[in-house]
Design a protein around this motif. Structure first.
Motif, PDB file in Angstrom:
ATOM      1  N   GLU A   9       9.733  11.464   3.017  1.00 15.00           N
ATOM      2  CA  GLU A   9      10.372  12.113   2.272  1.00 15.00           C
ATOM      3  C   GLU A   9      11.414  12.908   2.713  1.00 15.00           C
ATOM      4  OE1 GLU A   9       9.880  11.189  -0.708  1.00 15.00           O
ATOM      5  OE2 GLU A   9       8.561   9.872  -1.004  1.00 15.00           O
TER       6      GLU A   9
ATOM      7  N   LEU B  85       0.916  -1.098  -0.147  1.00 14.49           N
ATOM      8  CA  LEU B  85       0.296   0.243  -0.278  1.00 14.49           C
ATOM      9  C   LEU B  85       1.203   1.586   0.286  1.00 14.49           C
ATOM     10  CD1 LEU B  85      -2.502  -0.772   3.003  1.00 14.49           C
ATOM     11  CD2 LEU B  85      -2.521  -2.019   0.638  1.00 14.49           C
TER      12      LEU B  85
ATOM     13  N   LEU C 185      10.883   0.787  -6.943  1.00 18.02           N
ATOM     14  CA  LEU C 185      11.515   0.205  -6.483  1.00 18.02           C
ATOM     15  C   LEU C 185      13.485   1.709  -6.855  1.00 18.02           C
ATOM     16  CD1 LEU C 185      13.896  -3.124  -6.370  1.00 18.02           C
ATOM     17  CD2 LEU C 185      14.108  -0.720  -5.681  1.00 18.02           C
TER      18      LEU C 185
ATOM     19  N   ARG D  71       7.592   5.956   2.622  1.00 22.91           N
ATOM     20  CA  ARG D  71       8.589   6.676   2.327  1.00 22.91           C
ATOM     21  C   ARG D  71       8.363   7.577   3.386  1.00 22.91           C
ATOM     22  NH1 ARG D  71      12.541   6.903  -2.700  1.00 22.91           N
ATOM     23  NH2 ARG D  71      11.283   9.281  -2.542  1.00 22.91           N
TER      24      ARG D  71
HETATM   25  C1  PRP Z   1       6.700   5.029  -3.216  1.00 21.36           C
HETATM   26  C2  PRP Z   1       6.639   3.844  -4.085  1.00 21.36           C
HETATM   27  C3  PRP Z   1       7.293   2.584  -3.054  1.00 21.36           C
HETATM   28  C4  PRP Z   1       8.153   3.585  -2.519  1.00 21.36           C
HETATM   29  C5  PRP Z   1       9.987   3.053  -3.436  1.00 21.36           C
HETATM   30  O1  PRP Z   1       5.982   4.451  -1.900  1.00 21.36           O
HETATM   31  O2  PRP Z   1       5.295   3.241  -4.546  1.00 21.36           O
HETATM   32  O3  PRP Z   1       6.628   1.630  -2.419  1.00 21.36           O
HETATM   33  O4  PRP Z   1       8.151   4.665  -2.893  1.00 21.36           O
HETATM   34  O5  PRP Z   1      10.679   3.784  -2.597  1.00 21.36           O
HETATM   35  P1  PRP Z   1      12.115   3.260  -2.399  1.00 21.36           P
HETATM   36  O6  PRP Z   1      12.149   2.872  -3.212  1.00 21.36           O
HETATM   37  O7  PRP Z   1      12.977   4.560  -2.316  1.00 21.36           O
HETATM   38  O8  PRP Z   1      11.871   2.576  -0.724  1.00 21.36           O
HETATM   39  P2  PRP Z   1       5.437   5.731  -1.100  1.00 21.36           P
HETATM   40  O9  PRP Z   1       6.053   6.143   0.044  1.00 21.36           O
HETATM   41  O10 PRP Z   1       5.714   6.961  -1.735  1.00 21.36           O
HETATM   42  O11 PRP Z   1       3.836   5.302  -0.741  1.00 21.36           O
HETATM   43  P3  PRP Z   1       2.748   5.453  -1.945  1.00 21.36           P
HETATM   44  O12 PRP Z   1       2.689   3.733  -2.570  1.00 21.36           O
HETATM   45  O13 PRP Z   1       1.409   5.276  -0.110  1.00 21.36           O
HETATM   46  O14 PRP Z   1       2.339   6.727  -2.608  1.00 21.36           O
END
Ligand code: PRP
Length: 210
Positions: free
Chosen positions: A105, A77, A133, A103
């Motif tokens: 930010e 999610l 990823l 994540r």
């Molecule tokens: C985004 C994406 C991945 C993650 C990748 O999710 O969907 O889950 O970032 O980044 P990483 O490899 O640096 O960890 P996000 O945290 O934005 O959450 P969301 O799916 O709720 O938008």
């Protein structure tokens, strides 16, 4: 971790429109759905099956169906939800578990905020869905979480991956002596200073759900 880039013109074609910033949300959702269906074909190459007999109009023959317990599909999610329907179309009898990771930010660290998984992870092949990823933090956290709960056969499916993220996942999971596979639509050039994949597609969660 084995890494498989699903290098196919149909995948590259759909990824092109997914990347394009002019692509609106309904089209983005449809493309993500279609892409995961194509990636599922590669990702399920070693799905466990068992034989059973059927009769054709002409003769009896042995076919296969998915072995029990059925595979577990785990969308991360929220953006992974955009890949769930496409995956379930390919594996309609699979079960679904949910893992919520976000994540931060600023620090780029992922943390778990929700989970709903079955108890018998040690008996199932797990297919983790996440469009991107980037730094790898989310996938590392997801795999560690599943392994701690007994999973021992994990395949992650991403639409796009960054080389730095793949390297980090490799390094941090090196001590886990388990078959982990990544199937991805493309490996992009790099990450930028904000942890976004370049050229990438922006923020998949925002483009799917606003
Ligand atoms: C985004 C994406 C991945 C993650 C990748 O999710 O969907 O889950 O970032 O980044 P990483 O490899 O640096 O960890 P996000 O945290 O934005 O959450 P969301 O799916 O709720 O938008």
């Amino acid at each position: 971790m084995r890494v498989h880039v699903a290098d196919h013109p149909l995948i590259a074609h759909k990824l092109t429109y997914l990347r394009d910033k002019r692509t609106d949300t309904p089209t983005f959702r449809r493309l993500a759905d279609e892409l995961v269906t194509l990636l599922a074909y590669e990702a399920t190459r070693e799905v466990r099956v068992s034989p059973f007999e059927i009769e054709t109009p002409v003769a009896t023959t042995t076919g296969i169906h998915l072995a029990s317990p059925k595979p577990l599909v785990v969308p991360i999610l929220r953006a992974g939800l955009g890949m769930l329907d496409g995956m379930m179309r390919m594996l309609p009898t699979a079960e679904v578990g949910f893992l919520g990771l976000v994540r931060n930010e600023e620090t780029l660290e992922a943390h778990t905020y929700a989970n709903r998984l079955p108890e018998d992870l040690d008996k199932r092949q797990c297919y983790v869905l996440d469009p991107m990823l980037a730094t790898g933090g989310t996938l590392i956290a997801a795999i560690q979480y599943l392994v701690e709960r007994g999973a021992d056969d994990i395949t992650a499916i991403t639409l796009l991956s960054a080389p730095e993220g793949i390297e980090r996942v490799q390094a941090e999971l090196a001590h886990i002596d388990l078959p982990v596979t990544l199937v991805t639509g493309a490996i992009d050039e790099r990450l930028n200073e904000h942890g976004y994949i370049v050229p990438g597609l922006g923020d998949a969660g925002d483009r799917l759900y606003g």
